[in-house]
Scaffold this active site. Sequence first.
Site, PDB file in Angstrom:
ATOM      1  N   LYS A 127       0.844  -1.205   0.000  1.00 56.08           N
ATOM      2  CA  LYS A 127       0.000   0.000   0.000  1.00 56.08           C
ATOM      3  C   LYS A 127       0.875   1.249   0.000  1.00 56.08           C
ATOM      4  CE  LYS A 127      -3.904   2.004   2.650  1.00 56.08           C
ATOM      5  NZ  LYS A 127      -4.796   1.821   3.812  1.00 56.08           N
ATOM      6  N   SER A 177      -9.745   2.071   2.851  1.00 63.44           N
ATOM      7  CA  SER A 177      -8.839   2.834   2.017  1.00 63.44           C
ATOM      8  C   SER A 177      -7.841   1.969   1.227  1.00 63.44           C
ATOM      9  CB  SER A 177      -8.062   3.824   2.885  1.00 63.44           C
ATOM     10  OG  SER A 177      -7.236   3.138   3.806  1.00 63.44           O
ATOM     11  N   SER A 236     -10.081  -0.429   6.932  1.00 61.07           N
ATOM     12  CA  SER A 236      -9.485  -0.285   5.597  1.00 61.07           C
ATOM     13  C   SER A 236      -8.855  -1.531   5.010  1.00 61.07           C
ATOM     14  CB  SER A 236      -8.433   0.818   5.607  1.00 61.07           C
ATOM     15  OG  SER A 236      -9.062   2.053   5.511  1.00 61.07           O
TER      16      SER A 236
END
Length: 480
Positions: free
Chosen positions: A72, A147, A171
């Site tokens: 990420k 997210s 997330s």
Amino acid sequence: MKSARMIAEHVQSGGSAVAIVQETLAKIDADSSNAFRETFPTEALAAAEEVDRNIARGSPAGVLAGVPVAIKDNICTTEGRTSCGSKMLENYRSPFDATAVTRLREAGAIVVGKVNCDEFAMGSSTETCHFGAVKNPVDSSRVPGGSSGGSAAAVSAGLVPIALGSDTGGSIRQPAAFCGVTGLKPSYGQVSRWGLVAFASSLDQIGPFTRDCEDAALAFGVLRGGDPKDGTCDPAPPRPCELTSTNMKGLRVGIPTQSASDGNADSVTNMMTGLRKQLASANADVVDIDLSLLDQGISTYYVIATAEASSNLARFDGIRYGHRAQAPNASPDELMALSRSEGFGEEVRRRIMLGTYVLSAGYYDAYYNRALKIRRMIRDEYLKAFSSCDVLLSPTTPSPAFPLGGITDPVEMYLCDRYTVGANIAGIPGVSVPYGRDQDNLPLGVQLLAAPFADESLLSAGAALERLRDEANIDGAWNA
Ligand code: GLN
């Protein structure tokens, strides 16, 4: 694409890691979901060559030998940029790797690239990403969740078998549910956050996206373990995570009465009704649990998370870190204000303002201190629940993936996380397991939660749930 364990076995027994990385890079090039922000072909191929060389030489191979992984965009890597989905850090290059990344590399995994996320991990759809929204690989008109939407999409599209995400309020679990993959948020204190760009430090955890709980256990065993660079991390040494019983029989499964809320989509309600019956016929011990404070989760979370974010994000001022406005005649204060206004997107600015407000003199007691008290009560309620059940089971999300652009009201977006924020508030582990699809073929997810540091039994229960699902011929969603 194969599972991480199949790839590792193949490479450990002489299969070429280079060939796997080449194939992975070609698939990423052809992908249209915008999951990847960038790839690192040179470094990834060099790392794969080294894995192949070491194995040919007879050196012990790591448990993730040759396994391609995606990271990420808010987790530091020495390759490429760590931009947190933000213009503020558009060109930021980290001089070091996050500990979680180092651990993956030490186990033989190959970092192939960075994946997109909501700006500074604030969002539930990956639409606040400065580098464009990510599309759900199952249905490109839908969001992948957020997210960590790029991480979920990368695994769902079969580009990589493992991707790292971060979970502050859901997330990892929410995008896993939306994309039909497995997402683990470990207990607070299990995985080092060194090198994770902080959003809300008392809630943030790093965890893996995989296609099933067995791969999640493999990755988690590599990731967990003490780190002198993160004082909140349990000092126990890294060790493999063994799945124990993967049988539902006798497992005490608590279902919060509050998770049958009126706000659930019909497909989610039907999934829960069916699942309850399947659990009973598999001789699980199903108990109803009253989590009366579950409804306070979102308000508590949005006070604590924004308060901590307003403090953590103060460093991005164009002087210490981040985008600097072109304003030669500005005073330092003006320069910082201008740089922050230009560098941060709307949602991040909203959070900083909310967080500054709840921490301000006169409001601190009414909001921040009160949220901390409710936080303790929520944690106590979970701990009490775990005296009468082994795991708590609920939907991961109130609905399946919504259309891109489908939610514009921030509060409506925040409510997507109503089943996930509790685990972060209480510091307990949670996993989302794919469990069937709705009438539009969109994946549905089930969330399991367990007591603090019961991550191994959580993943074992997750594997039992997968077995139940597969035996009932319910779609496991992961399909690439
Ligand atoms: N969607 C939640 C938020 O916007 C959770 C984000 C996260 O877990 N990083 O804050």
